[in-house]
Design an enzyme around this catalytic site. Structure first.
Site, mmCIF file in Angstrom:
data_model
loop_
_atom_site.group_PDB
_atom_site.id
_atom_site.type_symbol
_atom_site.label_atom_id
_atom_site.label_comp_id
_atom_site.label_asym_id
_atom_site.label_seq_id
_atom_site.Cartn_x
_atom_site.Cartn_y
_atom_site.Cartn_z
ATOM 1 N N ASP A 158 -7.834 5.015 3.315
ATOM 2 C CA ASP A 158 -6.587 5.559 3.864
ATOM 3 C C ASP A 158 -5.691 4.387 4.274
ATOM 4 O O ASP A 158 -6.139 3.464 4.946
ATOM 5 C CB ASP A 158 -6.902 6.438 5.083
ATOM 6 C CG ASP A 158 -5.678 7.196 5.581
ATOM 7 O OD1 ASP A 158 -5.693 8.438 5.542
ATOM 8 O OD2 ASP A 158 -4.707 6.544 6.028
ATOM 9 N N ASP A 186 -1.570 8.875 0.662
ATOM 10 C CA ASP A 186 -2.126 7.568 1.073
ATOM 11 C C ASP A 186 -3.623 7.621 1.337
ATOM 12 O O ASP A 186 -4.151 6.789 2.053
ATOM 13 C CB ASP A 186 -1.396 7.055 2.314
ATOM 14 C CG ASP A 186 -1.902 7.686 3.605
ATOM 15 O OD1 ASP A 186 -2.280 8.874 3.572
ATOM 16 O OD2 ASP A 186 -1.933 6.977 4.619
ATOM 17 N N GLU A 187 -4.287 8.596 0.770
ATOM 18 C CA GLU A 187 -5.681 8.825 1.122
ATOM 19 C C GLU A 187 -6.473 9.285 -0.092
ATOM 20 O O GLU A 187 -5.994 10.126 -0.855
ATOM 21 C CB GLU A 187 -5.686 9.906 2.207
ATOM 22 C CG GLU A 187 -7.005 10.305 2.714
ATOM 23 C CD GLU A 187 -6.901 11.535 3.643
ATOM 24 O OE1 GLU A 187 -5.775 12.005 3.921
ATOM 25 O OE2 GLU A 187 -7.957 12.020 4.041
HETATM 26 P P1 TTP Z 1 -1.581 9.533 7.810
HETATM 27 O O1 TTP Z 1 -2.535 8.765 6.951
HETATM 28 O O2 TTP Z 1 -2.129 10.640 8.616
HETATM 29 O O3 TTP Z 1 -0.855 8.565 8.836
HETATM 30 P P2 TTP Z 1 -0.382 7.061 8.673
HETATM 31 O O4 TTP Z 1 -0.745 6.526 7.326
HETATM 32 O O5 TTP Z 1 1.064 6.966 9.039
HETATM 33 O O6 TTP Z 1 -1.205 6.314 9.802
HETATM 34 P P3 TTP Z 1 -2.765 5.991 9.853
HETATM 35 O O7 TTP Z 1 -3.375 6.507 8.609
HETATM 36 O O8 TTP Z 1 -2.856 4.510 9.963
HETATM 37 O O9 TTP Z 1 -3.249 6.678 11.075
HETATM 38 O O10 TTP Z 1 -0.427 10.110 6.919
HETATM 39 C C1 TTP Z 1 0.105 9.402 5.804
HETATM 40 C C2 TTP Z 1 1.597 9.588 5.731
HETATM 41 O O11 TTP Z 1 1.902 10.961 5.664
HETATM 42 C C3 TTP Z 1 2.334 9.047 6.942
HETATM 43 O O12 TTP Z 1 2.635 7.671 6.840
HETATM 44 C C4 TTP Z 1 3.547 9.902 6.970
HETATM 45 C C5 TTP Z 1 3.100 11.225 6.383
HETATM 46 N N1 TTP Z 1 2.867 12.180 7.506
HETATM 47 C C6 TTP Z 1 3.919 12.978 7.925
HETATM 48 O O13 TTP Z 1 4.997 12.909 7.355
HETATM 49 N N2 TTP Z 1 3.730 13.843 8.945
HETATM 50 C C7 TTP Z 1 2.553 13.933 9.624
HETATM 51 O O14 TTP Z 1 2.432 14.726 10.567
HETATM 52 C C8 TTP Z 1 1.471 13.098 9.205
HETATM 53 C C9 TTP Z 1 0.151 13.153 9.915
HETATM 54 C C10 TTP Z 1 1.679 12.246 8.137
HETATM 55 MG MG MG Z 2 -2.714 6.730 6.566
#
Ligand code: TTP
Ligand code: MG
Length: 406
Positions: free
Chosen positions: A9, A104-105
């Site tokens: 991720d 992103d995962e």
């Molecule tokens: P995440 O992987 O949940 O969050 P992140 O990559 O910003 O942070 P981290 O993984 O380091 O905790 O989500 C990936 C992307 O998806 C995030 O950059 C933006 C989008 N997203 C939203 O638009 N709204 C949300 O509520 C979430 C959780 C994510």
């Molecule tokens: Mg992320």
């Protein structure tokens, strides 16, 4: 056979893409989601901003109050989609058993591939390095014998982390963690568990299965197994996806029928196009609506014969929408359409209806042109009103697309 599964991720994805493009943003509290005086929520917050209590889903106005010095960015979806594609392409170089979960995962089944790199740890380091070198982004990686433990491990290792849970240690790794760290446990479940005196995953894992089932129904069993680190779900490459959906949130809540229908038409075409690209047909169509007060509903219809036609998806969606609009008076915030119950296209009896076959041919031609020139190269009459709001990518600000529910 023992498996080696990675959950990868990207850290603060949207923000990190912006920081990679503009080094001035690096090391600072940055928020992607929009201007702080506008309605909306934080989509992604840099780890510096998280130090001030900011997190995804928080209203922008609250974020501004907590951290007025943060840099607020509107964001640009096409950049995230491009970064996502490059990220997935890198991962695919390491193992063909790749399952993208969101932009992103992803999960990667690395079983057998680790020997090329010396060890699983070195393989993960090599992945992180390529992502850093080629995209300027940080990835966190969890390694374990099953999906759920790998995911918990990657989350726990953030940011820029790498955490391996050795086979046999799944239970003891999970046991001390708060229940909220277990995927699938939302606020509501957490609250119920707290009421039962269960605050750690360890305590959850020793609850009698019957008690969990009586509180949570069928998902009680999933909870029970995950809490013990048991998860036999395979890493499924996208062609095995069980559903495809697209959704979009309106800038302004609406009840305008022609606008709703045009959006639905556009989303149906995207879903249909992906279905055909994957060589699938669907038996079930689901409409999703979120109202102004955030109540979210889904309504499904099962088809007598599987289809991959935009028109069919749209027609069913429209019927479900009409029915729903007569029952609920609130304006709509989000609309989405999805298909599930997928079968391989070739497996259905030949289409007898010639008009349906003509439609199918037409859609294949449209797909080919779009593949060559981009999705908005052809707008069918019914999506024309949307051209103004999706000028560049032909896409609304839909997160976690493609949404591959499992
Ligand atoms: P995440 O992987 O949940 O969050 P992140 O990559 O910003 O942070 P981290 O993984 O380091 O905790 O989500 C990936 C992307 O998806 C995030 O950059 C933006 C989008 N997203 C939203 O638009 N709204 C949300 O509520 C979430 C959780 C994510
Ligand atoms: Mg992320």
């Amino acid at each position: 056979m023992a498996r080696t599964i990675m959950h990868i991720d990207l850290d603060a994805f949207f923000v990190s893409v912006e920081q990679a493009l503009n080094p001035e943003l690096q090391g600072k509290p940055v928020v992607v989601g929009g201007r702080p005086d506008r309605r909306g929520v934080v989509a992604s917050a840099s780890y510096e901003a998280r130090g001030f209590g900011l997190h995804a889903g928080m209203p922008l106005t609250t974020a501004y109050r907590l951290c007025p010095q943060a840099i607020f960015i509107e964001g640009s979806f096409h950049r995230y989609r491009e970064a996502s594609q490059r990220f997935m392409t890198i991962l695919a170089d390491f193992s063909p058993y790749l399952e993208p979960v969101s932009l992103d995962e992803a999960y990667l089944d690395a079983t057998g591939f680790e020997s090329i790199y010396g060890s699983i740890h070195q393989m993960a380091v090599a992945i992180k390095q390529r992502i850093k070198n080629e995209l300027g982004l940080c990835a966190s990686i969890g390694i374990a014998s099953c999906k759920v433990v790998a995911k918990v491990a990657s989350e726990l290792s953030k940011p820029d982390g790498l955490l391996e849970v050795a086979g046999g240690n799944e239970r003891s790794f999970l046991a001390p963690l708060p229940v909220a760290k277990l995927p699938g446990i939302g606020k509501k479940t957490e609250q119920i568990l707290r009421g039962l005196g269960i605050n750690t995953i360890g305590k959850l894992s020793i609850m009698p299965l019957s008690a969990l089932k009586s509180h949570f129904g069928a998902s009680g069993e999933v909870l029970y197994r995950s809490a013990s680190g048991i998860d036999d779900r395979k890493v499924e490459p996208p062609s095995a996806a069980k559903s495809i959906s697209r959704e979009t949130t309106f800038g302004k809540d609406t009840r305008d029928h022609s606008w709703l229908r045009a959006t639905l038409r556009y989303l149906s075409e995207r879903v249909g196009s992906e279905l055909r690209q994957r060589g699938k047909q669907a038996r079930c169509v689901t409409l999703k609506l979120r109202y102004a007060d955030f109540t979210t509903i889904t309504r499904s219809h099962t088809l007598s014969q599987a289809s991959d036609a935009d028109q069919t998806i749209f027609d069913i969606g429209t019927k479900l929408l009409k029915r729903e609009l007569t029952q609920e008076r609130q304006p709509i915030r989000l609309i989405g359409i999805g298909v599930s119950n997928l079968i391989e296209s070739g497996k259905q009896l030949a289409l007898l209806d010639t008009s349906a076959r003509r439609l199918e041919q037409l859609e294949k031609v449209i797909d080919r042109i779009r593949k060559k020139y981009g999705f908005t190269a052809i707008q069918t009459g019914r999506t024309l009103p949307l051209k103004d709001i999706f000028p560049e990518t032909g896409e609304g600000y839909t997160l976690h697309t493609p949404s591959l529910s499992r």
